[in-house]
Write a protein that holds these residues in place. Sequence first.
Motif, PDB file in Angstrom:
ATOM      1  N   SER A 338       0.852  -1.189   0.000  1.00 30.45           N
ATOM      2  CA  SER A 338       0.000   0.000   0.000  1.00 30.45           C
ATOM      3  C   SER A 338       0.883   1.232   0.000  1.00 30.45           C
ATOM      4  CB  SER A 338      -0.912   0.023   1.227  1.00 30.45           C
ATOM      5  OG  SER A 338      -1.822  -1.050   1.190  1.00 30.45           O
ATOM      6  N   ILE A 339       0.619   2.114  -0.963  1.00 28.59           N
ATOM      7  CA  ILE A 339       1.387   3.354  -1.079  1.00 28.59           C
ATOM      8  C   ILE A 339       0.418   4.518  -1.187  1.00 28.59           C
ATOM      9  CG2 ILE A 339       3.118   4.635  -2.390  1.00 28.59           C
ATOM     10  CD1 ILE A 339       4.092   1.969  -3.519  1.00 28.59           C
ATOM     11  N   ASN A 340       0.608   5.501  -0.370  1.00 26.14           N
ATOM     12  CA  ASN A 340      -0.173   6.740  -0.469  1.00 26.14           C
ATOM     13  C   ASN A 340       0.775   7.888  -0.145  1.00 26.14           C
ATOM     14  OD1 ASN A 340      -1.977   8.819  -0.475  1.00 26.14           O
ATOM     15  ND2 ASN A 340      -3.417   7.896   0.970  1.00 26.14           N
ATOM     16  N   ALA A 341       1.275   8.544  -1.202  1.00 25.40           N
ATOM     17  CA  ALA A 341       2.284   9.587  -1.029  1.00 25.40           C
ATOM     18  C   ALA A 341       1.951  10.799  -1.885  1.00 25.40           C
ATOM     19  CB  ALA A 341       3.663   9.043  -1.400  1.00 25.40           C
ATOM     20  N   ALA A 342       2.410  11.954  -1.433  1.00 22.14           N
ATOM     21  CA  ALA A 342       2.148  13.192  -2.168  1.00 22.14           C
ATOM     22  C   ALA A 342       3.305  14.147  -2.002  1.00 22.14           C
ATOM     23  CB  ALA A 342       0.856  13.842  -1.689  1.00 22.14           C
ATOM     24  N   ILE A 343       3.563  14.919  -3.074  1.00 22.61           N
ATOM     25  CA  ILE A 343       4.513  16.030  -3.023  1.00 22.61           C
ATOM     26  C   ILE A 343       3.706  17.287  -3.317  1.00 22.61           C
ATOM     27  CG2 ILE A 343       6.617  17.039  -3.980  1.00 22.61           C
ATOM     28  CD1 ILE A 343       7.411  14.229  -4.904  1.00 22.61           C
ATOM     29  N   LYS A 344       3.700  18.220  -2.378  1.00 28.90           N
ATOM     30  CA  LYS A 344       2.794  19.361  -2.508  1.00 28.90           C
ATOM     31  C   LYS A 344       3.486  20.681  -2.197  1.00 28.90           C
ATOM     32  CE  LYS A 344      -1.483  16.848  -1.433  1.00 28.90           C
ATOM     33  NZ  LYS A 344      -2.103  17.032  -2.742  1.00 28.90           N
ATOM     34  N   ASN A 345       3.005  21.697  -2.887  1.00 26.83           N
ATOM     35  CA  ASN A 345       3.350  23.083  -2.570  1.00 26.83           C
ATOM     36  C   ASN A 345       2.164  23.929  -3.010  1.00 26.83           C
ATOM     37  OD1 ASN A 345       4.324  25.887  -3.079  1.00 26.83           O
ATOM     38  ND2 ASN A 345       6.274  25.036  -2.401  1.00 26.83           N
ATOM     39  N   THR A 346       1.560  24.612  -2.083  1.00 26.36           N
ATOM     40  CA  THR A 346       0.349  25.366  -2.388  1.00 26.36           C
ATOM     41  C   THR A 346       0.571  26.862  -2.477  1.00 26.36           C
ATOM     42  OG1 THR A 346      -0.207  25.482  -0.020  1.00 26.36           O
ATOM     43  CG2 THR A 346      -1.087  23.610  -1.277  1.00 26.36           C
ATOM     44  N   THR A 347       1.779  27.323  -2.147  1.00 23.45           N
ATOM     45  CA  THR A 347       2.038  28.761  -2.078  1.00 23.45           C
ATOM     46  C   THR A 347       2.973  29.292  -3.153  1.00 23.45           C
ATOM     47  OG1 THR A 347       3.921  28.524  -0.592  1.00 23.45           O
ATOM     48  CG2 THR A 347       1.728  28.663   0.413  1.00 23.45           C
ATOM     49  N   GLY A 348       3.765  28.440  -3.766  1.00 28.90           N
ATOM     50  CA  GLY A 348       4.788  28.916  -4.692  1.00 28.90           C
ATOM     51  C   GLY A 348       6.085  29.287  -3.999  1.00 28.90           C
ATOM     52  N   ASN A 349       6.092  29.232  -2.666  1.00 26.33           N
ATOM     53  CA  ASN A 349       7.316  29.458  -1.889  1.00 26.33           C
ATOM     54  C   ASN A 349       8.038  28.120  -1.764  1.00 26.33           C
ATOM     55  OD1 ASN A 349       9.312  29.985  -0.043  1.00 26.33           O
ATOM     56  ND2 ASN A 349       7.987  31.070   1.398  1.00 26.33           N
ATOM     57  N   VAL A 350       9.287  28.072  -2.194  1.00 28.58           N
ATOM     58  CA  VAL A 350       9.995  26.799  -2.222  1.00 28.58           C
ATOM     59  C   VAL A 350      10.085  26.172  -0.841  1.00 28.58           C
ATOM     60  CG1 VAL A 350      12.277  27.845  -1.944  1.00 28.58           C
ATOM     61  CG2 VAL A 350      12.059  25.646  -3.121  1.00 28.58           C
ATOM     62  N   ASP A 351      10.131  26.991   0.211  1.00 32.94           N
ATOM     63  CA  ASP A 351      10.243  26.448   1.569  1.00 32.94           C
ATOM     64  C   ASP A 351       8.986  25.724   2.022  1.00 32.94           C
ATOM     65  OD1 ASP A 351      12.764  27.527   1.707  1.00 32.94           O
ATOM     66  OD2 ASP A 351      12.074  29.403   2.622  1.00 32.94           O
ATOM     67  N   ASP A 352       7.877  25.951   1.313  1.00 38.71           N
ATOM     68  CA  ASP A 352       6.616  25.323   1.712  1.00 38.71           C
ATOM     69  C   ASP A 352       6.374  23.986   1.020  1.00 38.71           C
ATOM     70  OD1 ASP A 352       6.073  27.446   3.375  1.00 38.71           O
ATOM     71  OD2 ASP A 352       4.973  28.568   1.842  1.00 38.71           O
ATOM     72  N   THR A 353       7.352  23.501   0.280  1.00 38.20           N
ATOM     73  CA  THR A 353       7.227  22.186  -0.344  1.00 38.20           C
ATOM     74  C   THR A 353       7.380  21.105   0.716  1.00 38.20           C
ATOM     75  OG1 THR A 353       8.203  23.059  -2.382  1.00 38.20           O
ATOM     76  CG2 THR A 353       8.135  20.671  -2.137  1.00 38.20           C
ATOM     77  N   PHE A 354       6.491  20.104   0.672  1.00 42.69           N
ATOM     78  CA  PHE A 354       6.593  19.026   1.658  1.00 42.69           C
ATOM     79  C   PHE A 354       6.215  17.696   1.024  1.00 42.69           C
ATOM     80  CE2 PHE A 354       2.220  20.423   1.956  1.00 42.69           C
ATOM     81  CZ  PHE A 354       1.488  19.272   2.139  1.00 42.69           C
ATOM     82  N   VAL A 355       6.724  16.619   1.655  1.00 41.95           N
ATOM     83  CA  VAL A 355       6.418  15.244   1.237  1.00 41.95           C
ATOM     84  C   VAL A 355       5.579  14.608   2.330  1.00 41.95           C
ATOM     85  CG1 VAL A 355       7.360  12.988   0.646  1.00 41.95           C
ATOM     86  CG2 VAL A 355       8.561  15.065  -0.071  1.00 41.95           C
ATOM     87  N   ASP A 356       4.431  14.074   1.934  1.00 39.43           N
ATOM     88  CA  ASP A 356       3.523  13.420   2.888  1.00 39.43           C
ATOM     89  C   ASP A 356       3.403  11.953   2.504  1.00 39.43           C
ATOM     90  OD1 ASP A 356       1.692  12.702   4.731  1.00 39.43           O
ATOM     91  OD2 ASP A 356       0.061  13.973   3.999  1.00 39.43           O
ATOM     92  N   LEU A 357       4.157  11.108   3.215  1.00 38.68           N
ATOM     93  CA  LEU A 357       4.074   9.661   2.988  1.00 38.68           C
ATOM     94  C   LEU A 357       3.103   9.091   4.021  1.00 38.68           C
ATOM     95  CD1 LEU A 357       5.150   7.106   1.524  1.00 38.68           C
ATOM     96  CD2 LEU A 357       6.969   7.016   3.225  1.00 38.68           C
ATOM     97  N   LYS A 358       1.845   9.054   3.624  1.00 39.34           N
ATOM     98  CA  LYS A 358       0.822   8.606   4.568  1.00 39.34           C
ATOM     99  C   LYS A 358       0.960   7.117   4.863  1.00 39.34           C
ATOM    100  CE  LYS A 358      -2.789  12.031   3.628  1.00 39.34           C
ATOM    101  NZ  LYS A 358      -2.046  12.889   2.692  1.00 39.34           N
ATOM    102  N   THR A 359       1.293   6.343   3.812  1.00 36.26           N
ATOM    103  CA  THR A 359       1.366   4.898   3.977  1.00 36.26           C
ATOM    104  C   THR A 359       2.448   4.324   3.070  1.00 36.26           C
ATOM    105  OG1 THR A 359      -1.021   4.801   4.379  1.00 36.26           O
ATOM    106  CG2 THR A 359       0.082   2.716   3.899  1.00 36.26           C
ATOM    107  N   LEU A 360       3.266   3.470   3.647  1.00 34.17           N
ATOM    108  CA  LEU A 360       4.171   2.617   2.873  1.00 34.17           C
ATOM    109  C   LEU A 360       4.257   1.295   3.613  1.00 34.17           C
ATOM    110  CD1 LEU A 360       6.130   1.965   0.611  1.00 34.17           C
ATOM    111  CD2 LEU A 360       7.953   3.067   1.939  1.00 34.17           C
ATOM    112  N   ASN A 361       3.429   0.335   3.156  1.00 35.36           N
ATOM    113  CA  ASN A 361       3.340  -0.965   3.816  1.00 35.36           C
ATOM    114  C   ASN A 361       3.641  -2.073   2.822  1.00 35.36           C
ATOM    115  OD1 ASN A 361       2.395   0.563   5.943  1.00 35.36           O
ATOM    116  ND2 ASN A 361       0.242  -0.011   5.643  1.00 35.36           N
ATOM    117  N   PHE A 362       4.206  -3.181   3.305  1.00 37.33           N
ATOM    118  CA  PHE A 362       4.379  -4.379   2.486  1.00 37.33           C
ATOM    119  C   PHE A 362       4.589  -5.580   3.390  1.00 37.33           C
ATOM    120  CE2 PHE A 362       8.588  -2.493   2.948  1.00 37.33           C
ATOM    121  CZ  PHE A 362       9.365  -3.575   3.325  1.00 37.33           C
TER     122      PHE A 362
END
Length: 892
Positions: A338-362
């Motif tokens: 199960s994989i549920n991951a996202a790379i997001k930035n909602t502001t256009g400010n490079v410092d606000d980029t984040f990785v959200d790895l909600k799930t990594l199971n095997f």
Amino acid sequence: MKKILKITGISLLVIVILLLVAPFIFQNQIKDMVRNFVNNSVNANVEFADVSLSFISSFPQANVTVDNLKITNLEPFKDETLGSVKSLSFDMSVKELFKKADEGPIVINSIYVNEALVNLKVNKFGDANYDIAKETENTNTSTDKSEGFSLSIEDYVITKSALTYLDEGSNTILHVTELDHSGSGIFSESVSELNTKSEANVTLSLDSTEYLSNNRIKLDALIDLDLENSKYTFKENKGLINDLPLEFSGYVQLIEGGQDIDITFENPGSSFKDFLAVIPKTYSQNISDVETSGNFKVNGKIKGLVTEKTIPTLDINIASNNASFKYPDLPKRVENISINAAIKNTTGNVDDTFVDLKTLNFKIDEDEFKSSAVIKNLTKNMLVSANIDGVLNLANITKAYPITLENELSGIIKAKLNTSFDMNAIETNAYDRIKNNGNISVNDFVFSSADIVNPLNITEANVSFKPSTITLENFKASTGKTDLNATGTINNLLGFLLSDKKLKGDFNVASNNFLISDFMVEGGSDRPVNQSAEPNDALKIPAFLDCTITADAKTVVYDNLTLTNVKGKLLIKDETANLQNVTSDLLGGNLNMTGLVDTKTKTPTFKMDLGMSNFDISQSFRDLDMLQNLAPIAKVLQGKLNSAITLSGTLGDDFTPLMSSISGGALAELLTTKVEPKNAALFDALTSKLSFIDFDKLDLKDLKTALKFENGRVSISPFNLNYKDIGITVGGNHGFDKSMDYNVVFNVPAKYLGSEVNRLVGKINDSEVNKISIPITANLTGSFTSPKVQTDLTSGVKNLTTQLIEIEKQKLLNNGKDKIKDLLGLNSSNQTASDSTQTQNSSPVINVIKDIFPNGNNSSTPTDSTKNPTNVVKDVLGGLFGKKNKKKDTIN
């Protein structure tokens, strides 16, 4: 008919000859054309090896080829190479070659580029190294036409090329290698269409975050070119990242100060095999036959401005549910993925980029592994929050996934850990901002490597994590014949794992058997101990270690030495090991060591203070190579030794001293010592020269001496010892190569110097003479195995003999004088005048005279011929000096 064919043939022959000869006729004209174009078009240094013209390869068009083209920038990128091309070819109409300057630009139909290397750069001030085109003068005359080239391209091809783009302002780096690209379009119009096919390896990094890492990318793109507005719109586009198919649409427009981007993409399918396709082929191998189940979806949108201060907003999502895969040649299946991951930035400010790895199971077999993490503030003080809960059997990794490990790896890792920290806290050791809780255990871990002789077997290890400390609860391991048992605390494990920080901690290490050879690379060094050559590749103390180790080992084996009850403290920092009060039982005595080993430099160095108490002498000087070099002759001694040695020098690649580099000193005291000179060449040579000494009976008890060693030689301060009533003084030096130069002075009493000397001593018969002794010097040179001994014994005995003869002569003379005085009465005491007393105290001479002249008269005729005065005196004197004349026959 024949005439027509003949004319046709001749015409064709003439045309072919003209096509072959024409390039040579117009060669200089073509070179001038290219040179003039370059000089009129760019602000840069342009060099090329040659320009050639051909009408054959591109007939009916002309082909112009430029070989080994190189473009070098002027200020502000002076002497930096903008680009180089091995071969650059243009196809154009023949008439374009003969255009005059006022007839408009030259039209090029095709371009071929082979092995181009292009370096594009924008510095932090916004200057671009590719902005080299010269500005043309604008006029109001409609008939004026710009000089240069006009592109009316039917096709273009770029092969075996590479491109690098660096924007210092936005910290953007793009590397494109193994580029093959082709396309067609008409660039002379303001709006046109470009049809392209591309294939390359791409690495992309935005503000220190790498989004692509040498990924193989293929792209077939139909692009609308709006050259007037610098806008490029993707219409029908299909691409591959490794083997992951992607479809994308949108546009990129160049604006003042950056780019405006609006691109969306997704994978057209939904098979989990698409996920394996993202992984580089080096690690995933051929996925065509892999059995998969479940889905995989990736989609994203990149929208916004790329400027010095902003990046586009990001919304990239990766998802997979209940998937599995199995390679056909491997026994294990990976399932429940199960994989549920996202790379997001909602502001256009490079410092606000984040990785959200909600799930990594095997799951592999019965071992389940679950994890989640959130990583924020990627470009500055990165914030991490992560949870791990699961079991991982390391041996199953290569059984389920086709990865080739350089070293054998097995064991079971169990982890239940949650952690929260920021990178600045790790770098500054701000432990109050590092939140850890849980534990990690390792069982039956086996690791092998070319860097270690034997596999490392960790039977059991357990690390517990608490908010303030990380504790090594237990660590039981073995390698070869060595066993280890350790506990301790680790101060910055995360700093060591996640950054370039050193591994800090305090450890207690115990061992029943510790063999140094178990940690040395086989065949590391064949040099002898007294090697003088500098090592090519010396061992190093790891730079990442900053720890204190308290050791307690029952037995430590190093080469042919066995140390027991080894205890002490070892401080490791900055590639230096500092030994503090290390004690051990060795060679029947006790050893104490304090010092350091420094491996920061190319050749390791050491400084050491050694204290040795009650060492067995013969064993010490036989088994310890260093002591054997300091005093080779000591191996024939039996008894005990106390010594203090201070030394420094360099180490070889097996951590043994380079003897020629050693300097220092030593104080030695011999206890209860006996000499065993048998089979010792030096003692044999001395015995043959000096018969008066028996080295078996030499007494060295309580002998103390000082040694100094430097530049490969050992100097011994003169010391005294005794053999019976013979005093001996020894001094000199020897080399680590066993050469020697010693002087031994024997203060020998006369009685030991032969029968002739003893006869003279006996004849003199004087107690003072018996005390006479002379110095006999023995000079020892050569080597300890092949000694040369020279003595002054012969000259000494000769001098002594002369001295004794002189003493005897003087004694005889003195004795003779005393007898004469006795005869003459000069030695008698004063007497009274009485006749009786005078008669009794008369001297022998007076009595003789009275015998000769009994009446006291002066008659010359003796009354008794046997009492002749002359004969009587001769007899007396003869007896006095120990010899008498033989009597001669006389006739009366």
